[in-house]
Write a protein that holds these residues in place. Structure first.
Motif, PDB file in Angstrom:
ATOM      1  N   ALA A  37       1.029  -1.055  -0.713  1.00 53.25           N
ATOM      2  CA  ALA A  37       0.415   0.145   0.315  1.00 53.25           C
ATOM      3  C   ALA A  37       1.027   1.423  -0.166  1.00 53.25           C
ATOM      4  N   HIS A  38       1.358   2.066  -1.516  1.00 54.56           N
ATOM      5  CA  HIS A  38       2.034   2.993  -0.736  1.00 54.56           C
ATOM      6  C   HIS A  38       1.425   4.002  -0.809  1.00 54.56           C
ATOM      7  N   ALA A  39       2.340   5.188  -0.218  1.00 54.02           N
ATOM      8  CA  ALA A  39       1.930   6.591   0.462  1.00 54.02           C
ATOM      9  C   ALA A  39       0.789   6.998  -0.338  1.00 54.02           C
ATOM     10  N   PRO A  40       0.338   7.962  -0.007  1.00 51.14           N
ATOM     11  CA  PRO A  40      -1.119   8.659  -0.295  1.00 51.14           C
ATOM     12  C   PRO A  40      -0.163   9.800  -0.927  1.00 51.14           C
ATOM     13  N   VAL A  41      -0.850   9.624  -2.665  1.00 44.22           N
ATOM     14  CA  VAL A  41      -0.017  11.306  -3.593  1.00 44.22           C
ATOM     15  C   VAL A  41      -1.571  11.951  -3.580  1.00 44.22           C
ATOM     16  N   SER A  42      -1.651  13.550  -3.636  1.00 43.76           N
ATOM     17  CA  SER A  42      -2.670  13.944  -4.776  1.00 43.76           C
ATOM     18  C   SER A  42      -3.343  13.566  -5.672  1.00 43.76           C
ATOM     19  N   SER A  43      -4.427  13.366  -5.839  1.00 49.96           N
ATOM     20  CA  SER A  43      -4.939  12.482  -6.667  1.00 49.96           C
ATOM     21  C   SER A  43      -4.874  12.920  -8.408  1.00 49.96           C
ATOM     22  N   GLU A  44      -4.519  14.592  -8.141  1.00 53.23           N
ATOM     23  CA  GLU A  44      -3.691  15.720  -9.275  1.00 53.23           C
ATOM     24  C   GLU A  44      -2.341  14.831  -9.656  1.00 53.23           C
ATOM     25  N   GLU A  45      -2.015  14.809  -9.044  1.00 53.66           N
ATOM     26  CA  GLU A  45      -0.667  14.304  -9.032  1.00 53.66           C
ATOM     27  C   GLU A  45      -0.503  12.653 -10.101  1.00 53.66           C
ATOM     28  N   ILE A  46      -0.965  11.885  -8.449  1.00 52.79           N
ATOM     29  CA  ILE A  46      -1.285  10.459  -9.191  1.00 52.79           C
ATOM     30  C   ILE A  46      -1.437   9.993 -10.691  1.00 52.79           C
ATOM     31  N   PHE A  47      -2.462  10.335 -11.543  1.00 54.58           N
ATOM     32  CA  PHE A  47      -3.054  10.426 -12.266  1.00 54.58           C
ATOM     33  C   PHE A  47      -2.442  11.455 -14.005  1.00 54.58           C
ATOM     34  N   ALA A  48      -1.645  12.316 -12.942  1.00 56.74           N
ATOM     35  CA  ALA A  48      -0.639  13.543 -14.403  1.00 56.74           C
ATOM     36  C   ALA A  48       0.675  12.236 -14.502  1.00 56.74           C
ATOM     37  N   ASN A  49       0.857  11.571 -13.354  1.00 54.96           N
ATOM     38  CA  ASN A  49       2.097  11.406 -13.539  1.00 54.96           C
ATOM     39  C   ASN A  49       2.101  10.006 -13.016  1.00 54.96           C
ATOM     40  N   PRO A  50       1.188   9.246 -13.401  1.00 53.43           N
ATOM     41  CA  PRO A  50       1.069   7.366 -13.474  1.00 53.43           C
ATOM     42  C   PRO A  50       2.416   6.689 -12.567  1.00 53.43           C
ATOM     43  N   PRO A  51       2.930   6.140 -11.487  1.00 53.19           N
ATOM     44  CA  PRO A  51       3.823   4.855 -11.613  1.00 53.19           C
ATOM     45  C   PRO A  51       3.296   4.144 -12.092  1.00 53.19           C
ATOM     46  N   PRO A  52       4.093   3.023 -12.528  1.00 52.06           N
ATOM     47  CA  PRO A  52       4.294   2.059 -13.247  1.00 52.06           C
ATOM     48  C   PRO A  52       2.892   1.002 -12.588  1.00 52.06           C
ATOM     49  N   ALA A  53       2.815   1.170 -11.723  1.00 45.48           N
ATOM     50  CA  ALA A  53       2.174  -0.328 -11.651  1.00 45.48           C
ATOM     51  C   ALA A  53       0.469   0.149 -11.501  1.00 45.48           C
ATOM     52  N   LEU A  54       0.383   1.767 -11.473  1.00 47.47           N
ATOM     53  CA  LEU A  54      -0.448   2.422 -11.934  1.00 47.47           C
ATOM     54  C   LEU A  54      -1.180   2.609 -13.214  1.00 47.47           C
ATOM     55  N   ARG A  55      -0.170   2.403 -14.002  1.00 49.70           N
ATOM     56  CA  ARG A  55      -0.255   2.230 -15.907  1.00 49.70           C
ATOM     57  C   ARG A  55      -0.636   0.966 -15.968  1.00 49.70           C
ATOM     58  N   ALA A  56       0.048   0.060 -15.281  1.00 50.85           N
ATOM     59  CA  ALA A  56      -0.270  -1.359 -15.804  1.00 50.85           C
ATOM     60  C   ALA A  56      -1.962  -1.588 -15.720  1.00 50.85           C
ATOM     61  N   TYR A  57      -2.118  -1.181 -14.191  1.00 52.77           N
ATOM     62  CA  TYR A  57      -3.609  -1.117 -14.236  1.00 52.77           C
ATOM     63  C   TYR A  57      -4.821  -0.391 -14.366  1.00 52.77           C
ATOM     64  N   LEU A  58      -3.813   0.425 -14.939  1.00 54.07           N
ATOM     65  CA  LEU A  58      -5.317   1.783 -16.021  1.00 54.07           C
ATOM     66  C   LEU A  58      -5.464   0.798 -17.208  1.00 54.07           C
ATOM     67  N   GLY A  59      -4.127   0.361 -17.419  1.00 55.66           N
ATOM     68  CA  GLY A  59      -4.435  -0.232 -19.235  1.00 55.66           C
ATOM     69  C   GLY A  59      -4.094   0.847 -19.791  1.00 55.66           C
TER      70      GLY A  59
END
Length: 229
Positions: A207-229
């Protein structure tokens, strides 16, 4: 403030680690199925105790405390409503489990039902309400409770898009305005993007440390990019 102090949550061979502090009005928890999102909430609520580390709320150690004594309310997809009780009684449980309410408490229940759009529906039982109305009743019970931390485990997943948006707006208009902190699990990235202040990504046992919604979707980390497809 919610704190995970070097926490490991274990279920059989699965382990989830978390080591961060959380302070936001609404935090979304997202990530792939089976990644540990519900496990994280269960660790906060006390349904799972950490095999390592501590969970704290406002510097008060919650680890080892029973779920009933934690400053936490948790809602699941079924809304936790008792089918044999009226909506008034279901909401009243947030004040007293024995339902021996004072006149002032009964008035608080009525006022809260008005606030969530259930005026004149308190005498009905859950089966007589729509899915959206049942969700509103569940929110009303959380709203009257004095517990400051609310965990939502996809309680609106069965609702249509418009009704789900309506419920998420109601969460901010009622729970947040009442001073409660909300942590919500969602499979819908749009929910996190539009309604959450911060996002916790849960993937690969972390469970990664929280990031602002705007920041995490503007610059998604690899695990999030894989999830989003």
């Amino acid at each position: 403030m919610l704190t995970f102090d070097a926490v490991t949550l274990s279920q059989g061979t699965f382990q989830l680690t978390a080591d961060f502090q959380l302070q936001a009005d609404i935090t979304a928890v997202i990530g792939p199925s089976g990644g540990g999102k519900s496990t994280l909430l269960a660790g906060i609520a006390g349904f799972f105790e950490p095999s390592k580390g501590r969970v704290l709320w406002d510097n008060q150690v919650l680890t080892g405390t029973s779920p009933a004594k934690r400053p936490v309310n948790m809602l699941f997809q079924d809304n936790n409503l008792f089918p044999h009780l009226t909506i008034q009684q279901n909401v009243g449980l947030g004040l007293r489990p024995d339902l021996r309410l004072t006149q002032d408490q009964k008035q608080m229940v009525a006022d809260t039902l008005d606030h969530v759009g259930l005026t004149d529906l308190g005498a009905r039982k859950p089966a007589a309400l729509s899915g959206g109305q049942q969700s509103r009743a569940a929110l009303a019970r959380v709203l009257v409770s004095q517990r400051p931390l609310v965990l939502l485990d996809e309680p609106f997943a069965a609702l249509g898009p418009a009704m789900k948006d309506d419920m998420l707006r109601l969460v901010r208009e009622t729970l947040v305005q009442a001073g409660k902190s909300v942590v919500i699990v969602t499979h819908d990235p749009d929910d996190a993007r539009r309604f959450a202040d911060q996002v916790i990504l849960v993937a690969d046992g972390v469970a990664h440390a929280p990031v602002s919604s705007e920041e995490i979707f503007a610059n998604p980390p690899p695990a999030l990019r894989a999830y989003l497809g």
